[in-house]
Design a protein around this motif. Sequence first.
Motif, mmCIF file in Angstrom:
data_model
loop_
_atom_site.group_PDB
_atom_site.id
_atom_site.type_symbol
_atom_site.label_atom_id
_atom_site.label_comp_id
_atom_site.label_asym_id
_atom_site.label_seq_id
_atom_site.Cartn_x
_atom_site.Cartn_y
_atom_site.Cartn_z
ATOM 1 N N LEU B 164 0.863 -1.184 0.000
ATOM 2 C CA LEU B 164 0.000 0.000 0.000
ATOM 3 C C LEU B 164 0.903 1.239 0.000
ATOM 4 C CD1 LEU B 164 -2.890 -0.169 2.651
ATOM 5 C CD2 LEU B 164 -3.100 0.215 0.201
ATOM 6 N N CYS B 166 0.752 5.665 0.424
ATOM 7 C CA CYS B 166 -0.074 6.840 0.660
ATOM 8 C C CYS B 166 0.820 8.030 0.989
ATOM 9 C CB CYS B 166 -1.071 6.598 1.784
ATOM 10 S SG CYS B 166 -0.319 6.208 3.353
ATOM 11 N N LEU B 169 -0.336 8.454 6.386
ATOM 12 C CA LEU B 169 -1.003 7.376 7.112
ATOM 13 C C LEU B 169 -1.317 7.906 8.505
ATOM 14 C CD1 LEU B 169 -1.878 4.374 7.508
ATOM 15 C CD2 LEU B 169 0.427 3.993 8.417
ATOM 16 N N ASP B 190 -3.221 12.215 -0.267
ATOM 17 C CA ASP B 190 -3.805 10.888 -0.385
ATOM 18 C C ASP B 190 -3.629 10.228 0.993
ATOM 19 O OD1 ASP B 190 -4.548 8.398 -1.254
ATOM 20 O OD2 ASP B 190 -2.588 7.956 -2.155
ATOM 21 N N ILE B 192 -4.605 7.531 4.261
ATOM 22 C CA ILE B 192 -5.184 6.294 4.806
ATOM 23 C C ILE B 192 -5.321 6.480 6.309
ATOM 24 C CG2 ILE B 192 -4.792 3.842 5.278
ATOM 25 C CD1 ILE B 192 -3.307 3.692 2.607
ATOM 26 N N ALA B 194 -6.076 4.207 9.595
ATOM 27 C CA ALA B 194 -6.198 2.824 10.052
ATOM 28 C C ALA B 194 -6.644 2.802 11.510
ATOM 29 C CB ALA B 194 -4.861 2.110 9.906
ATOM 30 N N ARG B 228 -8.973 7.069 2.694
ATOM 31 C CA ARG B 228 -9.369 5.664 2.766
ATOM 32 C C ARG B 228 -9.460 5.261 4.233
ATOM 33 N NH1 ARG B 228 -6.310 0.554 -0.186
ATOM 34 N NH2 ARG B 228 -7.466 -1.074 0.889
ATOM 35 N N MET B 230 -9.820 2.512 6.981
ATOM 36 C CA MET B 230 -9.629 1.068 7.164
ATOM 37 C C MET B 230 -9.865 0.727 8.630
ATOM 38 S SD MET B 230 -6.219 0.506 4.799
ATOM 39 C CE MET B 230 -6.194 -1.287 4.883
ATOM 40 N N THR B 233 -8.138 -2.711 11.452
ATOM 41 C CA THR B 233 -6.800 -2.733 10.855
ATOM 42 C C THR B 233 -5.772 -2.237 11.881
ATOM 43 O OG1 THR B 233 -7.794 -2.296 8.712
ATOM 44 C CG2 THR B 233 -5.430 -1.909 8.907
ATOM 45 N N THR B 255 2.856 -1.073 4.100
ATOM 46 C CA THR B 255 2.474 0.270 3.689
ATOM 47 C C THR B 255 3.651 1.225 3.733
ATOM 48 O OG1 THR B 255 0.303 -0.182 4.584
ATOM 49 C CG2 THR B 255 0.835 2.126 4.147
ATOM 50 N N ALA B 257 4.367 5.033 3.726
ATOM 51 C CA ALA B 257 3.710 6.328 3.891
ATOM 52 C C ALA B 257 4.756 7.424 3.790
ATOM 53 C CB ALA B 257 3.016 6.381 5.249
#
Lengths: 413, 946, 88, 181
Positions: B164, B166, B169, B190, B192, B194, B228, B230, B233, B255, B257
């Motif tokens: 992944l 991004c 994060l 962008d 994420i 979690a 996004r 999640m 997670t 991921t 980041a």
Amino acid sequence: MPLRLLKYGLSKDYPVTGDIPATPDLKPSYDVVIVGGGGHGLACAHYLSKYHGITNVAVLEKGYLAGGNTARNTTTIRSNYITKEGIAFYKEGVQLYEEMSEELDFNVMFSQRGQLTLAHTEATLRSFHLRAEMGKHAGTNIEVVDAQTVKELSPHLNMDEGGPLEIIGGLWHSDGGTARHDAVAWGYAAQASRRGVEIHQRTEVEGFDIEAGNITKVRTNRGTISAGQVMIAVGGMNYDMALKAGVELPIRCFPLQAMVTQPLKPWLHTLVSSVSLHTYLVQSSRGEIVIGGGSDPYQLYSTRSTLDMKEHLAEGATHLFPFLHGVRLLRQWAGITDMTPDYSPIMGASPLKNLWLDCGWGTWGFKATPVAGKYMAQTIANQKVAPMLEPFTMERFATFDLLNEMGATAASH
Amino acid sequence: MTRLPAPYGSRINRAKPVRFSFENKPFEGFEGDVIASALAAGGQWMLSRSFKYHRPRGLMSMAGAEADTLVQLPSDPNAQADLTPVTEGLKVTAQNVNGSLENDRDAFMDKLGRFMPVGFYYRTFMGPARSSWLKLWEPLIRKKAGLGVIDLKAPHQDYEKANLYCDVLVVGGGHAGLAAAIEAAQGGADVILAEMEPELGGALTYRRGSDAMLHDLLYQARKLPNLRLMTGTTVNGWFEDNWLPLIQGRKLFKTRAQEVILATGCIEQPAIFRNNDLPGVMLGSAAQRLMRHYAVKPGSRAAMMAANPDGYRVALDLLEAGVEIALLADPRPGGSGGGLADDLRAKGVRIVQGQFEEARGKSHVSEVKIAGEWVPCDLAVVSVGYAPMWQLPCHAGAKLGYDEDTAQFSLTLPDAPIGAAGGVAGLFGAEAVAASAQSAAQTALARLGKDTRDIAPVPDSEASLANFELPVNANPKGKDFIDRDEDLQVKDLQNAVKEGYSELELVKRFSTVGMGPSQGRHSALATARTVAKATSRKVAEVGVTTARPPFAPETLGVLSGHHHPAERRSALHQEHIRLGADMRPVGAWRRPYFYGPKTDAKRLIEEEVHAVRNGVGVLDVSTLGGLEVRGPDAGEFLNRIYTMAYKKQPVGRCRYCLMTNEMGTVIDDGVAYRLAEDLYYVTATTGAVARVYSDMLFWNAQWRLDVDVLNVTAAFSGFNITGPKARAIVEALESDIDFSRDGFAYLDGREGTVAGVPVRAMRIGFTGELSYELHCPSTYAKTLWDAVMQAGVTHGLRPYGLEASRILRLEKGHILIGQDTDALTSPDELGFGWAVSKTKPFFVGKRAIEMRRNKGLPRKLVGLTFDGPDVPGESCLVLKDDIPVGHVTSVLWSPTLNTHIALAYVHGDDAAEGTPVTVKCRNGARVTAPVRGHAFFDPDNKRQEL
Amino acid sequence: MKILTCPMNGPRNINEFQSFGPLKANPDPETTSDQDWARHLFRADNTRGVIVEWWRHVPSNYFFLAERNATTNEVIRTFDPSELEAAQ
Amino acid sequence: MRLYPLDPQGAAEGTPLITGPVSLRDDSRTPRFGLKGRGTVSFLQAQGYEVPEVNRIANGLLRLGREEAVVLNHPEDLRTRWDAAAAPKGYYSWREETWAMMHLSGPHLFDLMAKICPVNLANGAFAQGEIAQTRVGYVEAITWRDDRGGPGFSVLFDIAATAFFANAVATAAGEFERETA
């Protein structure tokens, strides 16, 4: 219930043994200064004080006692080496472990449940035969076993019959085992300090004064002291420490990682390792599965952990024992190993007359703790390299008298 | 037990009952329940027995902060009951129980605690004999060790991995995490987010009066397409360069980041008092979670200890849910809950200054002693302080300190693209949390080169949540647990210090504090305070032990994913299988070992050998390494890489190649065929070619010669046609190459076409017989092979495998690198002085070979034969005065010579032909054999030059 | 995972690369003493500070050099070997 | 007759190529003329090729190094012209023999690429015309966007690993198959 527990149960207060005395002030001078308060340094202090009557000794430790590789290794003890020099040395190492709890009056929990190393290729099996023949000739308990016997020794193994990692045989070393690493260091520390050895924690060596090929003074963050004899045994920092005395060691440092799972009821009774998968597993007395493998692929002085090494070790572990997939990992860690070009340690003399080396232990130093301590003490006491240590001289790199242990350590620490 | 009415129970679906069992008793929960909540709803509070003393234990945190909630699932030992969902038909059992959970036969251990002080095992279990630990004590202890039971037949599960990427994060989906993620996404990154729990919101999902704020944050978050979300997670560690494993069920997202914002919040800390481990004693947040998430009433009559406003809020929540508050004890000197206290008093709650001094109860709390008074209750709730979730920040290099003013751990982040917001940054009030989150997001946006805005810091309105030093209320009678996982009491840590283990790491190692499954989550703060007090140091000096990944326990399965051992196939792979070959692994390849049924192996292998010696055989050598070395400096390059001389090698000729490393150790061999002035085709051994290729590139990265090297191993296939009738076959093939004796001499090489296939033909071989080796591009391999086999029919051409090849080569005394050589073998030890140029100024290893030569020859590889009943195996030792001086490297039965033939290292002084040497067989028998030359068969090499 | 920036392929996970160890001097075998040659063979830069070392990007077989701090693991820069030549 | 691994009697005979959430197509018969070493770029330019930057593809020409390139679907006489040209002209690098060539596409294409390749190949992160020399499906590989017939990636990798690669892709795609089922 063992009788000694009654002492605790029946005492009104907790009966303090006082294993590790508080760090005293530094004296101006010591007969012997041991740089490094790990297993090796403390073992040497113990042997110096108990067998050579040398007690005016200071052990200098930068951090806390045995906080380096003594605390970070996966505690394998074995003598399944290839060279006769290596076997003789480590065989005595195993014997000293057998006696250690008694010697130190401290239970180091030497658990000799045997080591099973797996061969997936004919080349590996051939090298096992050489270890076995060398070992048997020297009188150690070691044999090559076939796939059927491997299955009997470790019944839950995935034999991968017909697969790319089929187990075609193994090396069974029934003397192999593990011990409680911290206990080894603490036992030596307790014994040595009872005989007068001073253990100085949080005492960092910053440099050496050298005159006419002799170390005259050791400079520390807590003051400068003079020393009769000096030994260096600082694990991953050996290269750096020796350089402070102007001695250049043929050493490169690599991290070595390991990891441990949550406690499980015991099911894995021997130490199992695979040469091809670079993975080994052992279940501790607490029930945790300790998993280790090869060193990191590039030079580094860091005890950081990596995800990729963890993935690699998990792959190896679940290949050997597929049912482990649901078992949970609790912790991973790393130590810094000091590797020599021939994968063998450097012990004995240095270019300085009163500086003694106990270095280059790479990934196999823990098993040598007592035997290195014993012979380093003998060397320092006599100011002459003990015959047992002669093959491990640093000079061998100038004279091409290398020890042929290369490839001997893969996945078997 | 009935559940609380909605809106209690945000996570359960009351329309979907789920039946499961615990300790063989049936229970019913709802979809969305975790095991612990469903059991609590059914009145089952005891979940396990403790590690050492087998004391009854239940849930304390509802957040995975203690090992007491670990339960056994059929194929899943040590599952966390407070985090694991119930599923239909699930069989749950208690762990670490001898007999039943209710009547644990090992419960007597609790009474023996005084005989088992900290580290007792280092001082006992040593006698009576030296072997007693191994034979007597360890087996006893191992029986008691461990927690869960492994299922040795656990069925296979698929675990997946993906990468992944991004810009940002955000770790943690509570107030701070949501606010940071929204801010960063609105700024164009962008993002994420979690969150380890199944729903977003963190403490907002259970903390009093948070609903509106949560609703608003979720509304904003969900409408951002570049954010996004999640859930479920866990960000389970931080690794170099912002590389983080996100674990979602059985899938691992690795991921990368650009920026990480840690919004991991806090973990509530327990209080220390006697019997603080009884089921029914829990954290305020746990009581709130039970009610809000699962609609479970945590008790009917509660005693409450509150040292912060959150505790008062918990008390209000309990009251609202119909739980009677027997008493609220506030330990703060002059402490008052302010307006919250007034609310409580108005509802008839008695508030006293004091703390829980002791609890009592058989397997559940039944009364708590406060200010000398025993208060009956079935629930004892503590809300006394927090610790920041330090694990992830510490993986990333943050320093954990201790702020004496707030009595809190505090974190200092490293200089890296990492930020922190909210509780982990020591902030509690909503406005301060939001500002810290926005500010962290703006810092990240700035580093990403995006447009930013200024965020003003806001004072923390709830700073009072963190201004009280958690009481360590040690009890002289003990059972005041600091580390529940490891059954450690206050005195255990104090005694460890008395023994001299005064550094925190030594306390940890001696007492095992923090080493259990929860890795210090509930014990770190109390440990630091206890050790500080015992050593008269400040808490900041003591600190915490190093945090190491993973953050939460993670399965080996999710780490390993699918395991794919490498597999390569040569062009004729299927052809060999069709011919009945026994295919064996050779590195990633599989090669024919022999052709025919396994049961006839010995006969078939001997037949294959005889076919080559008396007729003709063919060996697929396609897996051999192939390298093209080309360019004006190709000859000079080979001169430096290999030990012989190549610059003057004529075009159309082949020459042996021996490679040494800088230490003068032999590491590979092969043949160089000069196709043109500027083109050599060089072979290397199957196992070494990858390394030889990269070594060549490495050397030339330094030498910068005008040469290009290409690995054509897979591109070219090769067959060695060998035996007295070999020429008859190649001459029968349709070809423009003159295969005649005079036209194609030994060690010649020719290019041309055979059966329409472009080939490189060489008169080289490993068998000592007349041999032609034909190499062709691999897509033509099958065509060429078919043509060769067709041409061979009338001559009895037989394909042979690896084992026959090994016998044939050993009969000729040819060495196998890696088998007959080791990490120190020099060319001199092999008797290969002839292959080492003395005139070249330089090749890799030259200087070392000379230095080693000056030292004399310590050992030498020689031939030996054995006719007697005792035959040594491979690796058997060569002894001189009973000291090992070498070993047998290869030994095989020679069907041609009807004897056992071997290569072995002998002492350098014994290398002369005829010298008797002693070899020790595996059974210990000593056999003596005279030294011979390497070639046992056709020592004058007449046959290969036929 | 550590990122290493390949001068040819850009930033990549470090497990796409193979370490070939610290850059060594190229002593002249004709004029170097045995003692110094042994040192050349067996000794490598193991300083706790910045080391210059060889790396190979495995998928593209490209060799390059990196300056990396062996204690912090910080990569200071990576460069093509032709820069060495230019410096000599 | 030339035989590629997935052909009948080829080394990877019988290995299924998945279709569905992800589809794998064998393009190993695509002509690919590879050169490597000094003179490569000048030869190709002399033949009228536009030679892009390293790790870029333009008009079927992949630039893989300072002096390394592969031309896909080259005219048949390119080899003849190369044979006839004077050095330096690069060295022939047997790319239709060293490498298999496959193409990946399908509705779960990007999810799959994120599983089998460590380089971020997402839209926006990895442009048309870029080449990644990296690891795909556990083998060293060269990959680039090839959108003829919808979003897709072409991959060049060790021809001996054809069966291994196809199986690894199938295993990785299994997750999406199970999702769809």
